[in-house]
Design an enzyme around this catalytic site. Structure first.
Site, PDB file in Angstrom:
ATOM      1  N   SER A  10      53.264  67.888 -52.097  1.00 38.83           N
ATOM      2  CA  SER A  10      52.531  68.936 -51.390  1.00 38.83           C
ATOM      3  C   SER A  10      53.073  69.032 -49.973  1.00 38.83           C
ATOM      4  O   SER A  10      53.957  68.263 -49.586  1.00 38.83           O
ATOM      5  CB  SER A  10      51.042  68.599 -51.344  1.00 38.83           C
ATOM      6  N   LYS A  11      52.497  69.940 -49.225  1.00 38.51           N
ATOM      7  CA  LYS A  11      52.957  70.165 -47.849  1.00 38.51           C
ATOM      8  C   LYS A  11      52.928  68.886 -47.014  1.00 38.51           C
ATOM      9  O   LYS A  11      53.682  68.746 -46.060  1.00 38.51           O
ATOM     10  CB  LYS A  11      52.073  71.211 -47.181  1.00 38.51           C
ATOM     11  N   ARG A  12      52.016  67.987 -47.383  1.00 37.90           N
ATOM     12  CA  ARG A  12      51.920  66.740 -46.608  1.00 37.90           C
ATOM     13  C   ARG A  12      53.232  65.963 -46.631  1.00 37.90           C
ATOM     14  O   ARG A  12      53.535  65.199 -45.745  1.00 37.90           O
ATOM     15  CB  ARG A  12      50.801  65.842 -47.149  1.00 37.90           C
TER      16      ARG A  12
END
Ligand code: GLU
Length: 511
Positions: free
Chosen positions: A259-261
């Site tokens: 994910s973006k994390r």
């Protein structure tokens, strides 16, 4: 063997790594069969049944992304094909017709429950700590002729699928093997057609895969939970389901879903950072598949020759940003200078490399950059500089910062930057003075080797270390201790400008 597979994105977000992996595997699978007397067709279908979340910008992003990646489908909204339209919002009448067909077969029913009633049921169950969830099947018991009459009199209603009670649904997944799913665990009687006449994802997906003669569904593992429901629907229609293959998840290094994390995930971001499409595709093709031991670089054609469902791994794939960087570097090094310069040029223009003034971070932020195109002379230098930076470049976007000293006067760094280890200021000045005499002949030397021989001979003659002689010179010429190769830099800057920089540095060191 005839293969028809598809990428069926919902245009509700930007194209990202996971989606591209699905698309690429479908593309490669179809391509791997598109030869001899076999046939393989890759299809794009837009699943825009979620009218509130689907947006045109995401459709555009899809086209732009695949254009950039150089992946084409054989049939799709823009290409056409025998089984169109390939956009679900243009197929509404079909879904209505097929939902009706299920009603006729006694496999679906009209539901007149309001959203409020459904919410009420949910709340009551929650209060009673009931393990049951979803719709309570109230309308399943309405007599069909009575239900048809009510629906015909325009009473608002949805159409729900009758999930066969207390049975088990079995299907085979190419990768995961035989799968059994208790029908009790399938969402009770999901809506197929909403009250506004629009289909839900499930019926549109099943009807289209059937009508488009899809033979293989390769999709992300998060869709596995929907598959029992789809299989039930295929059977309700009396249709043969396609073969399913749910692709391994793509995880970050920490084992959580990518994910973006973890970093960039949308292809736009990778593109802006200066990744090359071929590098990205090469790396993505390895996410959850293994081809040949020891071979890491593959063209799309080579991948298509090697791809098969047997080469997919069950285990989740881990997305390694460092490895992707490595791929990008490899692809940069495989490029010729002309090509590399052409690709780096937009980044250089955007960074103001040819504006003929050095920009500070603040100016940059304030938008003081004009973004001028290079003059012919500047482009010549730019093109020649590619061979200086190619060996170490990881992203195209890094190029301008590495060669800015060739176009703009670098700031003179603080004194300590010039001083080699175990030397002091006066020794450094002495070294730079020797350098000053060497700069012109080195810049004018016929080759880097000749330039290197000149400085080597001088170092030997003077009894100084070559590194000590080069370091202050490098700082004077490039403004930094770490820079592209010195000899090439002198050649591109030319003698006069190089001499000028060394003089400037000497002046500053002499206080
Ligand atoms: N529209 C679904 C998605 O956005 C397609 C799932 C499937 O491939 O069946 O991923």
């Amino acid at each position: 063997m005839i293969i028809r597979d598809r990428y069926a994105p919902s245009p509700t977000g930007l194209q990202h790594i996971g989606g591209i992996r699905t698309a690429l595997f479908n593309y490669l699978f179809a391509r791997s069969h598109a030869r001899g007397n076999e046939s393989g067709r890759f299809i794009l279908r837009l699943e825009d049944t979620d009218r509130t979340r689907s947006e045109d910008i995401y459709v555009q992003n899809l086209y732009d992304t695949f254009n950039w990646l150089g992946i084409r489908w054989d049939e799709g909204p823009d290409t056409g094909g025998e089984y169109g339209p390939y956009i679900q919002s243009q197929r509404s009448d079909l879904y209505k017709k097929y939902a009706q067909e299920l009603i006729g077969k006694g496999q679906a029913y009209y539901c007149f429950c309001s959203a409020e009633r459904i919410e009420e049921v949910r709340k009551q169950r929650e209060a009673a700590h009931s393990s049951e969830s979803g719709y309570d099947r109230l309308c399943r018991s309405i007599d069909p002729p009575e239900a048809a009459r009510r629906a015909g009199s325009s009473e608002p209603c949805t159409i729900r699928l009758k999930i066969p009670l207390s049975e088990t649904t079995r299907f085979h997944d190419h990768l995961l093997g035989d799968i059994e799913w208790k029908n009790d665990d399938v969402n009770p009687d999901p809506v197929l057609l909403k009250s506004d006449g629009f289909p839900t994802y499930h019926i549109a997906n099943v009807v289209d895969d059937h009508l488009m003669k899809i033979t293989h569904v390769l999709r992300a593992q998060e869709w596995l939970a929907s598959t029992p429901l789809h299989v039930i629907m295929y059977r309700a229609f009396g249709w043969e389901p396609p073969e399913f293959c749910h692709l391994p998840m793509v995880m970050g290094q920490d084992g959580k879903k990518l994910s973006k994390r973890h970093g960039a995930t949308s292809i736009d971001e990778f593109r802006k950072q200066g990744y090359l499409p071929a590098a990205l595709l090469n790396y993505i093709a390895l996410l959850g598949a293994s081809y040949e031991e020891g071979k890491e670089i593959y063209t799309l054609e080579e991948l298509a020759q090697r791809f098969s469902l047997e080469k997919l791994n069950k285990a989740p794939a881990v997305f390694d940003y460092k490895k992707l960087e490595w791929y990008n570097g490899q692809y940069i090094r495989m490029m010729n200078d002309d090509e590399l310069a052409r690709l780096c040029l937009p980044y250089a223009v955007e960074a103001g490399l040819f504006d003929e003034e050095t920009h500070t971070e603040t100016q940059r932020r304030e938008g003081k950059i004009e973004g001028r195109q290079p003059s012919e002379k500047q482009y010549e230098v730019f093109l020649s500089s590619m061979s200086l930076i190619k060996e170490r470049l990881v992203f195209l976007s890094e190029a301008p910062a590495r060669i800015t000293y060739l176009f703009n006067e670098p700031k003179i760094p603080p004194e300590e930057e010039f001083i080699p280890k175990k030397c002091d200021l006066s020794k450094t000045i002495e070294l730079l003075q020797i350098g000053l005499e060497l700069v012109r002949p080195m810049a004018e030397a016929a080759s880097d080797e000749d330039a290197e021989n000149l400085i080597k001979a001088e170092a030997e003659k003077r009894g100084v270390k070559l590194g000590d002689l080069m370091m202050p010179l490098r700082v004077a010429i490039t403004g930094s201790r770490v820079s592209p190769p010195l000899f090439g830099s002198l050649r591109l800057l030319r003698a006069d400008r190089s001499v000028e920089r060394v003089r400037r540095a000497l002046n500053s060191l002499n206080g």
